[in-house]
Design an enzyme around this catalytic site. Sequence first.
Site, mmCIF file in Angstrom:
data_model
loop_
_atom_site.group_PDB
_atom_site.id
_atom_site.type_symbol
_atom_site.label_atom_id
_atom_site.label_comp_id
_atom_site.label_asym_id
_atom_site.label_seq_id
_atom_site.Cartn_x
_atom_site.Cartn_y
_atom_site.Cartn_z
ATOM 1 N N TRP A 1 44.617 39.637 37.835
ATOM 2 C CA TRP A 1 45.516 39.897 36.708
ATOM 3 C C TRP A 1 46.127 38.557 36.291
ATOM 4 O O TRP A 1 46.732 37.886 37.141
ATOM 5 C CB TRP A 1 46.609 40.875 37.173
ATOM 6 C CG TRP A 1 47.583 41.267 36.123
ATOM 7 C CD1 TRP A 1 47.316 41.631 34.828
ATOM 8 C CD2 TRP A 1 49.013 41.365 36.278
ATOM 9 N NE1 TRP A 1 48.480 41.959 34.183
ATOM 10 C CE2 TRP A 1 49.529 41.792 35.042
ATOM 11 C CE3 TRP A 1 49.884 41.127 37.346
ATOM 12 C CZ2 TRP A 1 50.898 41.995 34.842
ATOM 13 C CZ3 TRP A 1 51.241 41.334 37.154
ATOM 14 C CH2 TRP A 1 51.735 41.760 35.917
ATOM 15 N N ASP B 1 49.237 44.078 46.109
ATOM 16 C CA ASP B 1 49.733 44.512 44.806
ATOM 17 C C ASP B 1 49.213 45.930 44.548
ATOM 18 O O ASP B 1 48.005 46.146 44.410
ATOM 19 C CB ASP B 1 49.229 43.529 43.730
ATOM 20 C CG ASP B 1 49.793 43.855 42.358
ATOM 21 O OD1 ASP B 1 50.535 44.852 42.220
ATOM 22 O OD2 ASP B 1 49.474 43.116 41.406
ATOM 23 N N LYS C 1 52.378 52.922 35.822
ATOM 24 C CA LYS C 1 51.173 53.670 35.425
ATOM 25 C C LYS C 1 51.220 55.094 35.937
ATOM 26 O O LYS C 1 50.981 56.044 35.192
ATOM 27 C CB LYS C 1 49.907 52.982 35.965
ATOM 28 C CG LYS C 1 49.887 51.479 35.832
ATOM 29 C CD LYS C 1 49.677 51.031 34.410
ATOM 30 C CE LYS C 1 50.150 49.622 34.090
ATOM 31 N NZ LYS C 1 49.955 48.527 34.960
HETATM 32 N N1 PMP Z 1 49.808 44.130 39.035
HETATM 33 C C1 PMP Z 1 48.701 44.432 38.356
HETATM 34 C C2 PMP Z 1 47.377 44.182 38.983
HETATM 35 C C3 PMP Z 1 48.797 44.999 37.091
HETATM 36 O O1 PMP Z 1 47.683 45.297 36.419
HETATM 37 C C4 PMP Z 1 50.072 45.241 36.536
HETATM 38 C C5 PMP Z 1 50.235 45.870 35.182
HETATM 39 N N2 PMP Z 1 49.416 45.443 34.197
HETATM 40 C C6 PMP Z 1 51.191 44.887 37.278
HETATM 41 C C7 PMP Z 1 51.025 44.352 38.534
HETATM 42 C C8 PMP Z 1 52.590 45.031 36.768
HETATM 43 O O2 PMP Z 1 52.970 46.262 36.403
HETATM 44 P P1 PMP Z 1 54.369 46.572 35.750
HETATM 45 O O3 PMP Z 1 54.076 47.014 34.365
HETATM 46 O O4 PMP Z 1 54.954 47.637 36.588
HETATM 47 O O5 PMP Z 1 55.194 45.334 35.753
#
Ligand code: PMP
Length: 396
Positions: free
Chosen positions: A130, A210, A245
Amino acid sequence: MFEQIARVPGDAILGLIEAFNKDTNPQKVDLGVGVYRDANGNTPVMRAVKQAESRLVDNEVTKTYIGSHGDPRFGKVVLPMVLGASSPVLAANRASATQAPGGTGALRLAADFIASNLKGRDIWLSTPTWPNHLGIFDAAGVTRHDYPYVDEHNRLDFAGMLATLKTIPEGDVVLLHACCHNPTGFDLSREQWDQVLEVVQSRKLLPLIDFAYQGFGDGLEEDAYGVRLLAENVDEAIITSSCSKNFGIYCERTGCLILIAKDEENMLDVRSQAAITARENYSNPPAHGGAVVIDILQDDTLRAEWMSELTEMRERINGLRRDFVEALKPYGLDEQFAFIAEQRGMFSYTGLTPEQVDRLRDEFGIYMVRSGRANVAGFSTENLSYVAKAIAAVVK
Ligand code: PMP
């Protein structure tokens, strides 16, 4: 003084959304943005969330500060969700929970925690990962390194990953995606997690897991396999959990930093440091999303409603993965793309090149990130055959 400051390009995905909105093609398809979509292309508020929110409005009596660790009830419901109701780590009181502004906030807490308390420890990230991981650890001043994750044929490169993990200096941090790897969709099997554990133990690495998509892969419990395996078999671990999510509360910024220490005493030591990190960043986390999660997880009826909605989302995504491969059959591409049905979560590394992605956008109004990452939730029964036809046109 501002004159010497250069403008930086905005988020590529935001640019993609803008271009998509401007596109007048009636058949246009958005496979770019990183949120769940239902069959109508919407990201609705979950029914369980709506019910919890209406109860909150009626019952809330104060908006005073909730403290740097957040609402204490939040940890009490999130820890068993992540670590398992009968986790030995919980029984031994070795896990600390700090409510954070989303998974991103939890990751930034983790990064600052490492920078302040584990000086000289570097972090190892999958290639690709990410993109925000890079920025978060850079901002905190934690030196990054990469381990391979995808090979040149667009398949999980587990051998390459493991070989690199075996070279990591003792004490460094390794970031692992618990499930639904973003951006690739390639997840580790149970046997592969077992092998990762062995390396983590033998190299004495600190795992940072994560967990942004619990419940989006194979199920709430199933998706936690790697998290729980590591948590139960190492002395120390960091987990960042996101409720964005699985509760669909993206904008409420709800997540959790979990620190696991070797015993309760040491857990209280590291926990006190997490509070300082939170206070210096934003003092207290936002309360609303956490309150919703607490209400849902504490109430059997709401919890059951939420679970069935989460199952609906997961099954829709996994069904679309299978249907998409099916839709490629008439073009003789089903075998070539069979891996899409095996990947998990919202995202798929399709293996399409940037040039092919550009053609999809320019000739067919199909939008995805240039890395070839598609958001599977952007598929629908209506657009599947159109997308399949377009992909056949650009790969041939
Ligand atoms: N880690 C990963 C791998 C993600 O894809 C995301 C969301 N795109 C997050 C963390 C962060 O999520 P949040 O919207 O809760 O900040």
